[in-house]
Design a protein around this motif. Structure first.
Motif, PDB file in Angstrom:
ATOM      1  N   GLY A 299       0.777  -1.234   0.000  1.00 37.84           N
ATOM      2  CA  GLY A 299       0.000   0.000   0.000  1.00 37.84           C
ATOM      3  C   GLY A 299       0.802   1.275   0.000  1.00 37.84           C
ATOM      4  N   LEU A 300       2.115   1.182  -0.107  1.00 35.26           N
ATOM      5  CA  LEU A 300       2.926   2.405  -0.106  1.00 35.26           C
ATOM      6  C   LEU A 300       2.709   3.190  -1.399  1.00 35.26           C
ATOM      7  N   PRO A 301       2.813   4.504  -1.321  1.00 35.05           N
ATOM      8  CA  PRO A 301       2.533   5.331  -2.508  1.00 35.05           C
ATOM      9  C   PRO A 301       3.642   5.228  -3.556  1.00 35.05           C
ATOM     10  N   PRO A 302       3.314   5.447  -4.805  1.00 33.20           N
ATOM     11  CA  PRO A 302       4.338   5.436  -5.860  1.00 33.20           C
ATOM     12  C   PRO A 302       5.231   6.671  -5.775  1.00 33.20           C
ATOM     13  N   LYS A 303       6.485   6.495  -6.134  1.00 36.07           N
ATOM     14  CA  LYS A 303       7.477   7.574  -6.229  1.00 36.07           C
ATOM     15  C   LYS A 303       8.422   7.221  -7.366  1.00 36.07           C
ATOM     16  N   GLN A 304       9.360   8.128  -7.643  1.00 36.45           N
ATOM     17  CA  GLN A 304      10.324   7.781  -8.688  1.00 36.45           C
ATOM     18  C   GLN A 304      11.332   6.748  -8.183  1.00 36.45           C
ATOM     19  N   GLY A 305      11.530   6.682  -6.855  1.00 37.57           N
ATOM     20  CA  GLY A 305      12.482   5.721  -6.319  1.00 37.57           C
ATOM     21  C   GLY A 305      12.126   5.292  -4.906  1.00 37.57           C
ATOM     22  N   ILE A 306      12.582   4.099  -4.533  1.00 36.37           N
ATOM     23  CA  ILE A 306      12.376   3.572  -3.191  1.00 36.37           C
ATOM     24  C   ILE A 306      13.670   2.935  -2.701  1.00 36.37           C
ATOM     25  N   ILE A 307      13.983   3.147  -1.432  1.00 34.52           N
ATOM     26  CA  ILE A 307      15.155   2.556  -0.793  1.00 34.52           C
ATOM     27  C   ILE A 307      14.644   1.586   0.266  1.00 34.52           C
ATOM     28  N   ILE A 308      14.924   0.316   0.074  1.00 29.84           N
ATOM     29  CA  ILE A 308      14.516  -0.730   1.009  1.00 29.84           C
ATOM     30  C   ILE A 308      15.705  -1.056   1.916  1.00 29.84           C
ATOM     31  N   ASP A 331       7.580  -8.597  -5.038  1.00 27.64           N
ATOM     32  CA  ASP A 331       6.177  -8.770  -5.435  1.00 27.64           C
ATOM     33  C   ASP A 331       5.302  -7.679  -4.820  1.00 27.64           C
ATOM     34  N   ALA A 332       5.627  -7.279  -3.592  1.00 30.50           N
ATOM     35  CA  ALA A 332       4.834  -6.253  -2.913  1.00 30.50           C
ATOM     36  C   ALA A 332       5.024  -4.871  -3.528  1.00 30.50           C
ATOM     37  N   LEU A 333       6.082  -4.682  -4.304  1.00 32.84           N
ATOM     38  CA  LEU A 333       6.335  -3.386  -4.932  1.00 32.84           C
ATOM     39  C   LEU A 333       5.637  -3.260  -6.286  1.00 32.84           C
ATOM     40  N   ASN A 334       5.052  -4.342  -6.763  1.00 34.44           N
ATOM     41  CA  ASN A 334       4.393  -4.308  -8.066  1.00 34.44           C
ATOM     42  C   ASN A 334       2.996  -3.702  -7.973  1.00 34.44           C
ATOM     43  N   GLY A 335       2.598  -3.032  -9.026  1.00 33.33           N
ATOM     44  CA  GLY A 335       1.240  -2.524  -9.125  1.00 33.33           C
ATOM     45  C   GLY A 335       0.302  -3.568  -9.694  1.00 33.33           C
ATOM     46  N   GLU A 336      -0.946  -3.175  -9.939  1.00 32.07           N
ATOM     47  CA  GLU A 336      -1.935  -4.111 -10.461  1.00 32.07           C
ATOM     48  C   GLU A 336      -1.583  -4.623 -11.852  1.00 32.07           C
ATOM     49  N   ASP A 337      -0.776  -3.851 -12.581  1.00 29.12           N
ATOM     50  CA  ASP A 337      -0.377  -4.273 -13.927  1.00 29.12           C
ATOM     51  C   ASP A 337       0.826  -5.207 -13.918  1.00 29.12           C
ATOM     52  N   GLY A 338       1.324  -5.554 -12.728  1.00 24.83           N
ATOM     53  CA  GLY A 338       2.474  -6.436 -12.623  1.00 24.83           C
ATOM     54  C   GLY A 338       3.803  -5.742 -12.753  1.00 24.83           C
ATOM     55  N   LYS A 339       3.772  -4.424 -13.001  1.00 19.59           N
ATOM     56  CA  LYS A 339       5.000  -3.646 -13.113  1.00 19.59           C
ATOM     57  C   LYS A 339       5.334  -2.993 -11.775  1.00 19.59           C
ATOM     58  N   CYS A 340       6.626  -2.825 -11.529  1.00 12.71           N
ATOM     59  CA  CYS A 340       7.055  -2.183 -10.284  1.00 12.71           C
ATOM     60  C   CYS A 340       6.571  -0.736 -10.251  1.00 12.71           C
ATOM     61  N   ARG A 341       6.098  -0.306  -9.089  1.00  8.12           N
ATOM     62  CA  ARG A 341       5.588   1.059  -8.945  1.00  8.12           C
ATOM     63  C   ARG A 341       6.702   2.096  -8.858  1.00  8.12           C
ATOM     64  N   TYR A 342       7.955   1.645  -8.874  1.00  4.89           N
ATOM     65  CA  TYR A 342       9.097   2.544  -8.682  1.00  4.89           C
ATOM     66  C   TYR A 342      10.109   2.333  -9.798  1.00  4.89           C
ATOM     67  N   GLY A 420      17.195  15.913  -4.163  1.00  4.83           N
ATOM     68  CA  GLY A 420      16.142  15.835  -5.157  1.00  4.83           C
ATOM     69  C   GLY A 420      15.992  14.408  -5.645  1.00  4.83           C
ATOM     70  N   ALA A 421      16.000  14.219  -6.949  1.00  2.00           N
ATOM     71  CA  ALA A 421      15.866  12.879  -7.523  1.00  2.00           C
ATOM     72  C   ALA A 421      17.184  12.116  -7.562  1.00  2.00           C
ATOM     73  N   LYS A 422      18.273  12.789  -7.210  1.00  2.00           N
ATOM     74  CA  LYS A 422      19.600  12.180  -7.308  1.00  2.00           C
ATOM     75  C   LYS A 422      19.956  11.433  -6.027  1.00  2.00           C
TER      76      LYS A 422
END
Length: 439
Positions: A299-308, A331-342, A420-422
């Motif tokens: 349930g975490l929100p989408p962003k351009q990047g995630i650090i686990i 698997d938990a990072l994937n969206g409904e389309d099967g693609k990673c949300r990040y 920023g995004a870097k």
């Protein structure tokens, strides 16, 4: 005197050592209580387990096995049920050493030695046959337990922020001359003046209340904006009662929960508890998130990047095989389309006492960058099995020039800077040098 010779490392284990005798009596008492509490089947399983660990230890000493699977329980049979095995007990004293057959004494005199995964098999402090690991047996037999907390914090962090992450750091200040690796690593973290610091877990030997206080809380280098710490297999030996106490008294940014979320405009920074739901009978060695945490991660929100970040590893050390934890997380990072949300996924873990940067992978449309940073304090040597591995970009090989542990290579930590995004990352050694990436 050669301080590194195995027999000289046994000085503290003399017959007159009252502290050692008292500990063994506590261990035997806990074992008798365990036998009264569990079923016959459970007792037989435990006895079979400690026998197999004992025999594995001798196989490693004899050069017949390349890995000591459960070093925390290497001394269990020698102390509790020595008659279960035809192999002799591990020697706790010089007298015990002398009683061994000449052939076995010669094998022990070849210790310490570095195994293929970099672990150091020897009787010295923090080495794999250090009798201090028996503290884990005592805690396991007592079977401490506290409920899992499921109210993770969601904290906002600046878009420009620096973080230092160290794994498996909780050895405490165990020597003064020279300083121990944890002291050196802690000093280097403090020099960088990070905004946030994170410990990936493991306080030794068994994360008891005293160990958690002395080996982590009292000396951990705090970040200017806060500090965090993860649960681990060693914290689980204590239930993880003392770990949760540490969250409530010192690592208060976490709100008493063992997993958490930090967020800015571009990045999510996630701390996971991979230990609480791990298998007790496997000594919590293989990471497992449990359903509550997996659903939270989904349930975490989408962003351009995630650090686990997690204590347990997503790959086995060589990077060729994925652990079950890898599938749970990815698997938990994937969206409904099967693609990673990040678009970009970074994953830092400890557990394996080594420093490894793995090659980038493509995972369901995301670029995955994985790092093992379990080299915060425990002694380890050059992991020869990593040489030439196709999934390994870099691993630590630089000698620490440690007079007490000549085989040891540099301990260290990861320094991450977000702007920023870097994202900029570096492995920093206990000597302050940038170990990776290297120009």
């Amino acid at each position: 005197m050669d301080r590194t010779h195995p027999i000289n490392q046994m000085e503290k284990f003399s017959v007159e050592n009252e502290e050692q005798i008292d500990f063994e009596n506590k261990l035997k008492t806990a074992y008798e209580e365990f036998k009264e509490r569990v079923s016959e089947a459970e007792l037989l399983r435990f006895q079979s387990f400690i026998k197999s660990v004992h025999e594995n230890a001798w196989q490693v000493i004899e050069g017949k096995s390349d890995k000591l699977e459960y070093p925390e329980f290497a001394w269990a049979l020698s102390t509790l049920e020595p008659e279960l095995s035809n192999l002799p007990p591990l020697p706790k004293t010089k007298y015990g050493w002398i009683k061994l057959a000449i052939e076995l004494r010669k094998l022990l005199e070849e210790l310490p030695k570095v195994m293929g995964d970099g672990s150091i098999v020897g009787f010295g402090k923090w080495e794999q046959l250090d009798i201090g690991w028996a503290e884990c047996v005592l805690s396991w037999l007592k079977n401490y337990h506290t409920p899992f907390i499921t109210n993770p914090v969601h904290n906002t962090i600046p878009d420009k922020v620096s973080l230092c992450i160290a794994g498996d750091w909780g050895t405490g200040e165990w020597r003064e001359d020279p300083k121990g690796p944890s002291q050196l690593v802690g000093e280097q973290i403090a020099k960088l003046k990070p905004d946030i610091t994170l410990h990936l877990g493991d306080v030794y030997y068994a994360a008891t209340q005293t160990e958690e206080q002395n080996n982590l809380i009292n000396i951990w280098p705090s970040g200017s904006e806060g500090s965090y710490t993860l649960n681990s297999n060693h914290e689980m030996f204590d239930g993880p009662i003392s770990y949760y106490d540490a969250l409530n008294t010192h690592f208060t940014n976490q709100g008493g929960c063992s997993y958490f979320l930090l967020e800015n405009s571009n990045w999510l920074f996630v701390g996971l508890d991979s230990a609480y739901h791990a298998d007790r009978n496997d000594l919590y060695l293989t990471g497992n998130l449990g359903d509550d945490q997996i659903n939270w991660l989904k349930g975490l929100p989408p962003k351009q990047g995630i650090i686990i970040t997690s204590h347990h590893n997503g790959y086995e050390l060589k990077g060729a095989e994925m652990m079950a934890l890898y599938s749970q997380v990815m698997d938990a990072l994937n969206g409904e389309d099967g693609k990673c949300r990040y678009q970009n996924v970074y994953w830092y873990w400890g557990h394996e006492h080594n420093a490894v940067a793995y090659k980038d992978r493509q995972a369901n449309g995301a670029t995955l960058k994985t790092r093992c940073i379990g080299h915060g304090a425990l002694p380890y040597g050059i992991a020869s099995e990593l040489e030439g591995q196709p999934e390994v970009t870099w691993f630590e090989t630089q000698s620490a020039n440690d007079p007490d542990i000549p085989l040891r290579v540099l301990c260290g930590f990861a320094h991450i800077q977000l702007d920023g995004a870097k994202l900029t990352e570096a492995f920093i050694g206990e000597d302050g040098s940038v170990r990776w990436p290297q120009d």
